[in-house]
Design a protein around this motif. Structure first.
Motif, PDB file in Angstrom:
ATOM      1  N   ALA A   1      12.648  14.941 -40.026  1.00  0.00           N
ATOM      2  CA  ALA A   1      12.743  15.527 -41.361  1.00  0.00           C
ATOM      3  C   ALA A   1      11.592  15.049 -42.249  1.00  0.00           C
ATOM      4  CB  ALA A   1      14.084  15.154 -41.996  1.00  0.00           C
ATOM      5  N   VAL A   2      11.312  13.760 -42.164  1.00  0.00           N
ATOM      6  CA  VAL A   2      10.203  13.200 -42.959  1.00  0.00           C
ATOM      7  C   VAL A   2       8.886  13.871 -42.585  1.00  0.00           C
ATOM      8  CG1 VAL A   2       8.795  11.142 -43.347  1.00  0.00           C
ATOM      9  CG2 VAL A   2      11.285  10.960 -43.369  1.00  0.00           C
ATOM     10  N   GLN A   3       8.624  13.995 -41.280  1.00  0.00           N
ATOM     11  CA  GLN A   3       7.372  14.624 -40.840  1.00  0.00           C
ATOM     12  C   GLN A   3       7.292  16.070 -41.290  1.00  0.00           C
ATOM     13  OE1 GLN A   3       5.683  13.671 -36.911  1.00  0.00           O
ATOM     14  NE2 GLN A   3       7.525  12.474 -36.511  1.00  0.00           N
ATOM     15  N   ALA A   4       8.408  16.756 -41.231  1.00  0.00           N
ATOM     16  CA  ALA A   4       8.420  18.167 -41.636  1.00  0.00           C
ATOM     17  C   ALA A   4       8.135  18.321 -43.126  1.00  0.00           C
ATOM     18  CB  ALA A   4       9.781  18.792 -41.294  1.00  0.00           C
ATOM     19  N   VAL A   5       8.706  17.437 -43.935  1.00  0.00           N
ATOM     20  CA  VAL A   5       8.463  17.479 -45.385  1.00  0.00           C
ATOM     21  C   VAL A   5       7.015  17.126 -45.690  1.00  0.00           C
ATOM     22  CG1 VAL A   5       9.009  16.381 -47.596  1.00  0.00           C
ATOM     23  CG2 VAL A   5      10.862  17.037 -46.043  1.00  0.00           C
ATOM     24  N   LEU A   6       6.505  16.088 -45.025  1.00  0.00           N
ATOM     25  CA  LEU A   6       5.132  15.637 -45.280  1.00  0.00           C
ATOM     26  C   LEU A   6       4.098  16.698 -44.906  1.00  0.00           C
ATOM     27  CD1 LEU A   6       5.366  11.937 -43.987  1.00  0.00           C
ATOM     28  CD2 LEU A   6       4.999  12.649 -46.357  1.00  0.00           C
ATOM     29  N   THR A   7       4.372  17.433 -43.850  1.00  0.00           N
ATOM     30  CA  THR A   7       3.406  18.443 -43.386  1.00  0.00           C
ATOM     31  C   THR A   7       3.647  19.825 -43.989  1.00  0.00           C
ATOM     32  OG1 THR A   7       4.796  18.826 -41.424  1.00  0.00           O
ATOM     33  CG2 THR A   7       2.970  17.246 -41.216  1.00  0.00           C
ATOM     34  N   GLY A   8       4.672  19.932 -44.857  1.00  0.00           N
ATOM     35  CA  GLY A   8       4.914  21.188 -45.541  1.00  0.00           C
ATOM     36  C   GLY A   8       5.686  22.209 -44.730  1.00  0.00           C
ATOM     37  N   LYS A   9       6.276  21.790 -43.621  1.00  0.00           N
ATOM     38  CA  LYS A   9       7.047  22.726 -42.809  1.00  0.00           C
ATOM     39  C   LYS A   9       8.363  23.090 -43.477  1.00  0.00           C
ATOM     40  CE  LYS A   9       5.198  21.199 -38.329  1.00  0.00           C
ATOM     41  NZ  LYS A   9       5.531  20.579 -37.014  1.00  0.00           N
ATOM     42  N   VAL A  10       8.841  22.192 -44.325  1.00  0.00           N
ATOM     43  CA  VAL A  10      10.101  22.443 -45.008  1.00  0.00           C
ATOM     44  C   VAL A  10      10.038  21.798 -46.387  1.00  0.00           C
ATOM     45  CG1 VAL A  10      11.210  20.368 -44.071  1.00  0.00           C
ATOM     46  CG2 VAL A  10      12.629  22.288 -44.816  1.00  0.00           C
ATOM     47  N   ALA A  11      10.722  22.395 -47.346  1.00  0.00           N
ATOM     48  CA  ALA A  11      10.760  21.843 -48.698  1.00  0.00           C
ATOM     49  C   ALA A  11      11.649  20.601 -48.720  1.00  0.00           C
ATOM     50  CB  ALA A  11      11.288  22.878 -49.674  1.00  0.00           C
ATOM     51  N   ASN A  12      11.388  19.692 -49.636  1.00  0.00           N
ATOM     52  CA  ASN A  12      12.204  18.481 -49.762  1.00  0.00           C
ATOM     53  C   ASN A  12      13.490  18.819 -50.517  1.00  0.00           C
ATOM     54  OD1 ASN A  12      12.934  15.777 -49.568  1.00  0.00           O
ATOM     55  ND2 ASN A  12      11.878  15.214 -51.472  1.00  0.00           N
ATOM     56  N   ASP A  13      14.335  19.550 -49.803  1.00  0.00           N
ATOM     57  CA  ASP A  13      15.610  20.033 -50.354  1.00  0.00           C
ATOM     58  C   ASP A  13      16.672  19.826 -49.287  1.00  0.00           C
ATOM     59  OD1 ASP A  13      17.201  21.934 -52.294  1.00  0.00           O
ATOM     60  OD2 ASP A  13      17.453  22.740 -50.260  1.00  0.00           O
ATOM     61  N   LYS A  14      17.795  19.282 -49.669  1.00  0.00           N
ATOM     62  CA  LYS A  14      18.823  18.913 -48.692  1.00  0.00           C
ATOM     63  C   LYS A  14      19.249  20.102 -47.820  1.00  0.00           C
ATOM     64  CE  LYS A  14      21.969  16.068 -50.039  1.00  0.00           C
ATOM     65  NZ  LYS A  14      23.176  15.431 -50.632  1.00  0.00           N
ATOM     66  N   ALA A  15      19.524  21.232 -48.429  1.00  0.00           N
ATOM     67  CA  ALA A  15      19.964  22.408 -47.670  1.00  0.00           C
ATOM     68  C   ALA A  15      18.853  22.908 -46.755  1.00  0.00           C
ATOM     69  CB  ALA A  15      20.402  23.509 -48.624  1.00  0.00           C
ATOM     70  N   ALA A  16      17.634  22.916 -47.251  1.00  0.00           N
ATOM     71  CA  ALA A  16      16.511  23.400 -46.447  1.00  0.00           C
ATOM     72  C   ALA A  16      16.263  22.486 -45.250  1.00  0.00           C
ATOM     73  CB  ALA A  16      15.259  23.487 -47.316  1.00  0.00           C
ATOM     74  N   ILE A  17      16.380  21.177 -45.481  1.00  0.00           N
ATOM     75  CA  ILE A  17      16.171  20.227 -44.379  1.00  0.00           C
ATOM     76  C   ILE A  17      17.276  20.381 -43.338  1.00  0.00           C
ATOM     77  CG2 ILE A  17      16.080  17.775 -43.767  1.00  0.00           C
ATOM     78  CD1 ILE A  17      14.883  17.253 -46.543  1.00  0.00           C
ATOM     79  N   LYS A  18      18.523  20.570 -43.799  1.00  0.00           N
ATOM     80  CA  LYS A  18      19.643  20.751 -42.878  1.00  0.00           C
ATOM     81  C   LYS A  18      19.412  21.967 -41.989  1.00  0.00           C
ATOM     82  CE  LYS A  18      24.585  21.799 -42.718  1.00  0.00           C
ATOM     83  NZ  LYS A  18      25.801  22.139 -43.525  1.00  0.00           N
ATOM     84  N   GLU A  19      18.985  23.057 -42.597  1.00  0.00           N
ATOM     85  CA  GLU A  19      18.730  24.285 -41.830  1.00  0.00           C
ATOM     86  C   GLU A  19      17.601  24.073 -40.827  1.00  0.00           C
ATOM     87  OE1 GLU A  19      17.337  28.934 -42.596  1.00  0.00           O
ATOM     88  OE2 GLU A  19      18.007  27.674 -44.272  1.00  0.00           O
ATOM     89  N   TRP A  20      16.555  23.349 -41.264  1.00  0.00           N
ATOM     90  CA  TRP A  20      15.416  23.103 -40.371  1.00  0.00           C
ATOM     91  C   TRP A  20      15.839  22.250 -39.178  1.00  0.00           C
ATOM     92  CZ3 TRP A  20      12.766  18.783 -38.652  1.00  0.00           C
ATOM     93  CH2 TRP A  20      11.520  19.026 -38.037  1.00  0.00           C
ATOM     94  N   LEU A  21      16.675  21.224 -39.416  1.00  0.00           N
ATOM     95  CA  LEU A  21      17.135  20.346 -38.335  1.00  0.00           C
ATOM     96  C   LEU A  21      17.988  21.125 -37.333  1.00  0.00           C
ATOM     97  CD1 LEU A  21      18.100  17.142 -40.361  1.00  0.00           C
ATOM     98  CD2 LEU A  21      16.224  17.360 -38.731  1.00  0.00           C
ATOM     99  N   ASN A  22      18.807  22.053 -37.827  1.00  0.00           N
ATOM    100  CA  ASN A  22      19.622  22.890 -36.941  1.00  0.00           C
ATOM    101  C   ASN A  22      18.723  23.798 -36.077  1.00  0.00           C
ATOM    102  OD1 ASN A  22      22.357  22.253 -37.315  1.00  0.00           O
ATOM    103  ND2 ASN A  22      22.360  23.264 -39.316  1.00  0.00           N
ATOM    104  N   THR A  23      17.714  24.340 -36.700  1.00  0.00           N
ATOM    105  CA  THR A  23      16.788  25.224 -35.983  1.00  0.00           C
ATOM    106  C   THR A  23      16.074  24.461 -34.861  1.00  0.00           C
ATOM    107  OG1 THR A  23      16.421  26.505 -37.988  1.00  0.00           O
ATOM    108  CG2 THR A  23      14.781  26.728 -36.224  1.00  0.00           C
ATOM    109  N   CYS A  24      15.762  23.191 -35.122  1.00  0.00           N
ATOM    110  CA  CYS A  24      15.023  22.386 -34.153  1.00  0.00           C
ATOM    111  C   CYS A  24      15.946  21.633 -33.190  1.00  0.00           C
ATOM    112  CB  CYS A  24      14.122  21.380 -34.870  1.00  0.00           C
ATOM    113  SG  CYS A  24      12.870  22.140 -35.911  1.00  0.00           S
ATOM    114  N   ASN A  25      17.256  21.848 -33.320  1.00  0.00           N
ATOM    115  CA  ASN A  25      18.249  21.175 -32.477  1.00  0.00           C
ATOM    116  C   ASN A  25      18.175  19.648 -32.598  1.00  0.00           C
ATOM    117  OD1 ASN A  25      19.298  23.596 -31.292  1.00  0.00           O
ATOM    118  ND2 ASN A  25      17.475  23.675 -29.963  1.00  0.00           N
ATOM    119  N   LEU A  26      17.906  19.174 -33.802  1.00  0.00           N
ATOM    120  CA  LEU A  26      17.833  17.730 -34.046  1.00  0.00           C
ATOM    121  C   LEU A  26      19.118  17.205 -34.687  1.00  0.00           C
ATOM    122  CD1 LEU A  26      14.185  17.377 -35.373  1.00  0.00           C
ATOM    123  CD2 LEU A  26      15.086  16.606 -33.174  1.00  0.00           C
ATOM    124  N   MET A  27      20.102  18.083 -34.861  1.00  0.00           N
ATOM    125  CA  MET A  27      21.338  17.638 -35.523  1.00  0.00           C
ATOM    126  C   MET A  27      22.551  18.107 -34.730  1.00  0.00           C
ATOM    127  SD  MET A  27      22.334  18.113 -39.520  1.00  0.00           S
ATOM    128  CE  MET A  27      22.654  19.876 -39.415  1.00  0.00           C
TER     129      MET A  27
END
Length: 399
Positions: free
Chosen positions: A373-399
């Protein structure tokens, strides 16, 4: 007279009113004559420790066996030490016998270098029986009396001599240097802790390059932990602009990279260095050796932090013979532009993650997901928003 001396005058006055002699001595007097910043003052007196305690209401026995009492005065804290003589250095480190005396000259005579054997009375008059002021004016480091005797009494004085070369930009008196080279083997009797204190002061001196050259040429390097097989590498230090490095950790990082030390922790443990310092120096060296340049890896910069990054960039600049200030500005700019700079700034917490994945038990996957999640936020892949990060983690099968 320097303000610190002025503030301490009531202590001198109290000792004199009680019938004793009292003077400013040591490094504060030397530094006042060289124009260096004075951090504290030391006082020597003909009064014995118990006579000192009888004069002042508040005291601490910080080194009473060797004549030192800490006087707690309304103007500050002052170490007051009884005039003394020392004899019988059977371990080449500490005197076997300490005797309190009433003579200032006898007390000054036991000191290491003439520039440190100057006393000053409350009116600013110097008592200088060994011509320390003359040595200061000549910018020369000279032992009090026979250098062979001074160095065999305490081998650390050789390390101190080279430290003063670095700090004061003074030269070693020829006889003093010849004796140092003759007795350098006595360094093996000195504790690593004492050597570390002097060596780190040497590393930050204005003339550290000259001092390190003397460390090599005198063979003193052979008695520094881990350095004995690196003479040729240490000799190369003079080719670099190490005076640009401002922190001791940066100097250590520079030396470790120059010497190509692989097991940094083991090397620095031999120096009895605190683990906090070792870890920081490891971070600096890790960043220096990072390929490609660590500034291209935002997650690495995030993990190591701004201080380590600035130190690493400074070391790299010196190794590459470029200007340190320019690279420091670049590092600070890149770090300032990071989307987040600590885990506390991430919109998602570990507790949030476990709440989202209530069917999973805590384990290594949590750290993996948080790092992702940290790497994704730092590189701009996802906004630093709880819901957006949750969705991104689900998409990447990290959660």
């Amino acid at each position: 007279m320097n303000q610190l001396f002025t503030e301490a005058l009531p202590v001198i006055a109290a000792l004199e009113e009680a019938g004793y002699e009292a003077y400013f001595v040591g490094g504060s007097v030397r530094d006042s004559l060289t124009g260096r910043l004075i951090n504290d003052v030391d006082i020597a007196t003909s009064a014995t420790p118990y006579e000192v305690k009888a004069i002042f209401q508040k005291t601490v026995d910080v080194g009473i066996a060797h004549g030192t009492i800490l006087v707690l005065h309304e103007s500050g804290k002052y170490e007051v030490t009884t005039f003394r003589t020392e004899s019988g250095y059977s371990d080449f480190r500490r005197p076997d016998e300490v005797n309190f005396v009433r003579s200032l000259k006898e007390d000054l005579q036991r000191r290491d270098f003439t520039m440190n054997a100057i006393a000053m009375d409350r009116k600013g008059k110097l008592i200088d029986p060994f011509y320390g002021k003359e040595a200061i004016q000549k910018k020369e480091i000279v032992t009090v009396g026979n250098p062979n005797e001074r160095f065999t009494e305490d081998g650390l004085r050789m390390m101190r001599a080279l430290r003063f070369v670095s700090q004061l930009r003074f030269e070693l008196n020829p006889d003093t240097y010849a004796s140092l080279k003759k007795h350098v083997h006595l360094m093996e009797h000195i504790s690593v802790e004492r050597i570390l204190v002097e060596f780190e002061k040497l590393l930050l001196g204005v003339d550290r390059k000259k001092s390190l050259e003397l460390v090599v040429n005198s063979s003193l390097y052979y008695y520094l932990p881990g350095f004995k097989t690196y003479k040729s590498q240490l000799a190369k230090v003079k080719a670099y602009g190490i005076e640009q490095l401002k922190e001791e950790e940066e100097m250590w990082g520079f030396l470790l990279v120059l010497l190509d030390i692989e097991n940094i922790e083991s090397f620095l443990r031999n120096w009895k260095m605190p683990m906090k310092n070792i870890r920081f120096i490891q971070s600096v060296v890790r960043l220096v050796k990072q390929e490609p340049n660590f500034l291209q890896d935002k997650f690495l910069l995030f993990k190591e932090g701004e201080k380590a990054a600035v130190s690493a960039a400074s070391v790299m600049a010196v190794l590459e013979h470029t200007n340190v200030e320019n690279v420091i500005n670049t590092v600070k700019e890149v770090y300032t532009n990071l989307m987040i700079k600590s885990m506390s700034e991430l919109a998602l917490t570990g507790h949030d993650l476990l709440a989202f994945a209530s069917d999973r038990k805590p384990g290594p996957w949590v750290k993996e997901a948080m790092d992702g999640a940290v790497q994704a936020v730092l590189t701009g892949k996802v906004a630093n928003d709880k819901a957006a990060i949750k969705e991104w983690l689900n998409t990447c099968n990290l959660m």
